[in-house]
Design a protein around this motif. Structure first.
Motif, PDB file in Angstrom:
ATOM      1  N   MET B 234       0.837  -1.201   0.000  1.00  0.00           N
ATOM      2  CA  MET B 234       0.000   0.000   0.000  1.00  0.00           C
ATOM      3  C   MET B 234       0.874   1.255   0.000  1.00  0.00           C
ATOM      4  O   MET B 234       0.574   2.251   0.666  1.00  0.00           O
ATOM      5  CB  MET B 234      -0.919  -0.001   1.237  1.00  0.00           C
ATOM      6  N   GLY B 235       1.928   1.217  -0.788  1.00  0.00           N
ATOM      7  CA  GLY B 235       2.899   2.314  -0.810  1.00  0.00           C
ATOM      8  C   GLY B 235       2.347   3.622  -1.323  1.00  0.00           C
ATOM      9  O   GLY B 235       2.984   4.676  -1.169  1.00  0.00           O
ATOM     10  N   ASP B 236       1.151   3.584  -1.948  1.00  0.00           N
ATOM     11  CA  ASP B 236       0.602   4.839  -2.477  1.00  0.00           C
ATOM     12  C   ASP B 236      -0.266   5.582  -1.455  1.00  0.00           C
ATOM     13  O   ASP B 236      -0.807   6.648  -1.760  1.00  0.00           O
ATOM     14  CB  ASP B 236      -0.191   4.576  -3.762  1.00  0.00           C
ATOM     15  N   VAL B 237      -0.381   5.025  -0.238  1.00  0.00           N
ATOM     16  CA  VAL B 237      -1.121   5.742   0.804  1.00  0.00           C
ATOM     17  C   VAL B 237      -0.348   7.010   1.185  1.00  0.00           C
ATOM     18  O   VAL B 237       0.878   7.007   1.248  1.00  0.00           O
ATOM     19  CB  VAL B 237      -1.330   4.830   2.043  1.00  0.00           C
ATOM     20  N   ILE B 238      -1.093   8.106   1.394  1.00  0.00           N
ATOM     21  CA  ILE B 238      -0.478   9.412   1.691  1.00  0.00           C
ATOM     22  C   ILE B 238      -0.064   9.462   3.159  1.00  0.00           C
ATOM     23  O   ILE B 238      -0.911   9.436   4.050  1.00  0.00           O
ATOM     24  CB  ILE B 238      -1.486  10.534   1.389  1.00  0.00           C
TER      25      ILE B 238
END
Lengths: 230, 314
Positions: B234-238
Motif C-alpha cells: 500500500m505504498g501509495d497511501v499518503i
C-alpha cells in the motif's frame, strides 16, 4: 390477612427501593465523566490572557468590533493593494519592510493590511477553502490576488497583523492558536456570510483586509467587503 | 633604554594574553539541558547550543534529562552548584519545570527555554518556542489537499503525556475537521516510536482496507507507518509526519512520505545562546520573553535543501 398485609408492605418498600435505585441510576451520580480531549478547542473556552482567566469568545466578540475592524480599516487606507502587490512582486523583503508587519522573529511571512477596488473574475468553490480571483483596477482580466471566501479560512493573517496583541499575552500556543481560529470564524460570520458569491461574479467590490504571500500567490483574508455601484 | 622598552612591551603582551584568557573564563559556564540525544532532533539542538556558546567564549556542559522531571531538577541543582552563568533548557514538562526555573532564578541564574514553553511567564528570561500548532496546521492543510478533501485516514499520535503530542493532534484536527468528507477510521498512540508505529499500522491495515492517508505526530512514526504500508503493498497511501528529520527528507525525495513540518531546532538553540550572551552582557535580551518560531512545510519541492534540521537557502 396479616401476613398478606406484611408482604404488601414489603412489596411497597421493594418498589420504592427499586424505583429509588432506578432514579439514582438514571442520574448516574457516580459516573466518571471522561475529560473531553477536544475541551480546549471548545467554543466557550477560557484562556489565560495576561494572567487572567478570560472567556475567549466574549473577548473576541468585543475585540472584533471595538478594535480589530477599526484598526484594519484605518491601516488599510495607507496601503493600496496595487502598490503593495507590485512591491511584493519586485522585492519581498523591501516590500515587507515598507508595508508589512510581522511578529518579532525572522522567518515568519510578512502580513500586509491592504485596501482596494477590484472585480471578481472567477470563483474556486470546489474546495471548502473557497477563493475568489480579484482583478484590481485598471482591469485587464488577469487575477491579481485571491480572496478567501470560506467556509474554511486558512492561516493566521488577521491575528498576525494586529500590533496590539501578541503571543506574549497568551498562556500558551494552543490558546494563541484558538484566538486565531476564532478570528477566522468572525471573518466567515461577519464578513462573508452576508454574500452569495455565486451572484457576485463580474461584480465590483471595495475590500479591506490582510494579505500574505503564499507560494507566489497573494492571499487576502477580508475584514470588510462593499459592493460597488449598488 | 631599548631593553627597558622591550621588557615593557613584552610584559604588556604577556599581561594582555593572560587577561585575555582570564576574560574568556570569566564569561563562565553555560549548562545545556535537553531530552535524550537518541532522538537526532535533541542532539542537533544541544550541539547547536554548545557550538554557539563556545564560539562566544563560554565553557559548556551538555546533559540530558531523558524526559524525567526529577532528573531535570537534579541537573538544575548541578548548574546552581557550579554557579553557571546561564541555563539553556528543552524542558521535561510545562508545569513541573516552573519550580526548577524558579530555583535557578532565585540563585541568580537566568534560564533560556527552547523548543517547549512552560505554563508561566516572568520566570525564564526567554522562551523560544517551536510553533507546533502552526506546523501541524501546515501539515494538515497539505494532507487535506493531497487527500482531495475526502477519504478514510488514520492518525498516529505521540506519547500522550507529552504536551507536543496533544498540540500537534489538535493542530491537525483544527484543519482536517473542517472537511466533513474526511473520515478518521483509527486514532492510536505509537509513543513517538518507529517500531511501535510499524506494528500498530500493520494491525490497523488488517482491520481497514480502504485507508487513503496516515497523519503522524512525528517523523519516526511516519517512517514506521510508511514501512508497514509498503510491506502490505500500500505504498501509495499518503503519509505525512512532523519534525523535518533527514530520514523523512530522503523518503520524501524518494516519493514515499509526502510532507512534514520542519522545526527549526538548530536556529532556536543558537538564538537562545545569543540571547543569553546579550542578557549577561547588557542585562536585557532586547526581545519579548515568549517567542514563537514558525515551522516550515517540507515537500518534494524543498526536501533536497533540508539537512540536520536546517533548510539551506535556495
Amino acid at each position: 390477612m396479616k401476613k398478606s398485609r406484611k408482604s404488601l408492605k414489603v412489596l411497597i418498600l421493594l418498589i420504592t427501593a427499586v424505583s429509588f435505585l432506578f432514579i439514582l441510576t438514571a442520574c448516574k451520580p457516580w459516573t466518571v465523566v471522561e475529560l473531553d480531549k477536544e475541551n480546549s478547542t471548545a467554543v466557550n473556552s477560557s484562556v489565560n490572557l495576561d494572567g487572567e482567566n478570560t472567556n475567549l469568545t466574549e473577548y473576541v466578540d468585543e475585540l472584533w468590533t471595538e478594535n480589530i475592524v477599526p484598526y484594519i480599516i484605518k491601516e488599510s487606507e495607507k496601503n493600496k493593494a496595487a502598490e503593495v502587490i507590485s512591491a511584493i512582486r519586485t522585492d519581498q523583503e523591501n516590500a515587507g519592510e515598507e508595508y508589512g508587519i510581522r511578529e518579532s522573529s525572522a522567518g515568519t511571512p510578512w502580513k500586509y493590511i491592504i485596501s482596494g477596488e477590484a472585480r471578481i473574475i472567477s470563483l474556486n468553490t470546489e474546495s471548502r477553502n473557497g477563493t475568489a480571483d480579484l482583478d484590481l483596477q485598471p482591469y485587464d482580466d488577469q487575477p491579481d490576488l485571491k480572496m478567501q471566501i470560506g467556509p474554511v479560512i486558512r492561516g493566521t493573517s488577521i491575528r498576525d497583523s494586529l500590533d496590539f496583541i501578541s503571543f506574549d499575552n497568551f498562556g500558551n500556543q494552543i490558546e494563541y492558536a484558538q484566538f486565531s481560529s476564532q478570528l477566522n470564524d468572525k471573518v466567515t460570520q461577519e464578513v462573508l456570510n452576508e454574500f452569495n458569491f455565486e451572484n457576485l461574479l463580474d461584480k465590483e467590490i471595495n475590500f479591506k483586509g490582510v494579505a500574505v504571500e503564499d507560494s507566489s500567490e497573494i492571499i487576502l483574508t477580508p475584514v470588510e467587503i462593499d459592493l460597488l455601484g449598488e | 633604554m631599548k631593553k627597558t622598552i622591550i621588557i615593557l612591551l613584552l610584559s604588556c603582551l604577556v599581561f594582555g594574553l593572560l587577561s585575555g584568557t582570564v576574560g574568556a573564563q570569566d564569561k563562565g559556564l553555560i549548562v545545556v539541558i535537553t531530552p535524550s540525544h537518541d532522538n537526532p532532533f535533541f542532539k542537533t539542538e544541544a550541539d547547536a547550543a554548545v557550538e554557539k556558546a563556545e564560539e562566544l567564549g563560554y565553557e559548556t556542559l551538555s546533559v540530558v534529562h531523558g524526559g524525567s522531571v526529577s532528573k531535570q531538577s537534579e541537573l538544575f541543582d548541578t548548574a546552581i552548584a557550579r554557579d553557571a552563568a546561564a541555563i539553556i533548557c528543552d524542558n521535561a514538562g510545562a508545569e513541573a519545570t516552573i519550580a526548577a526555573v524558579q530555583k535557578a532564578k532565585d540563585a541568580g541564574i537566568p534560564t533560556f527555554l527552547i523548543d517547549r514553553e512552560i505554563n508561566a511567564s516572568g520566570i525564564a528570561v526567554s522562551q523560544i518556542v517551536s510553533n507546533n500548532y502552526q506546523g501541524a496546521t501546515l501539515v494538515g492543510e497539505k494532507f487535506v489537499e493531497l487527500m482531495e478533501e475526502e477519504g478514510k485516514y488514520v492518525e498516529l499520535t505521540g506519547k500522550s503525556s507529552d504536551t507536543n503530542a496533544q498540540i500537534r493532534s489538535q493542530g491537525f484536527h483544527q484543519v482536517i475537521d473542517q472537511y466533513p468528507d474526511m473520515e478518521m477510521v483509527a486514532q492510536q498512540s505509537a509513543n513517538w516510536s518507529q517500531t511501535e508505529a510499524f506494528t500498530k499500522m500493520e494491525s490497523i491495515i488488517q482491520a481497514n482496507d480502504e485507508i487513503k492517508g496516515v497523519v503522524c505526530g512525528n517523523d519516526t512514526m511516519a517512517m514506521g507507518a510508511m514501512a508497514a504500508l509498503k510491506a502490505a503493498g500500500m505504498g501509495d497511501v499518503i503519509v505525512v509526519g512532523f519534525d523535518g528529520s533527514d530520514d523523512v527528507a530522503e523518503s520524501i525525495m524518494n516519493g514515499d512520505i509526502k510532507a512534514t513540518a520542519l522545526q527549526p531546532a538548530y536556529d532556536m538553540a543558537q538564538m537562545a545562546v545569543e540571547q543569553a550572551d546579550k542578557y549577561l552582557e547588557t542585562g536585557s535580551t532586547g526581545v519579548k520573553e515568549k517567542q514563537l518560531m514558525d515551522c516550515t512545510l517540507i515537500t518534494k519541492e524543498n526536501a533536497d535543501r533540508l539537512h540536520n534540521y536546517r533548510l539551506e537557502e535556495e
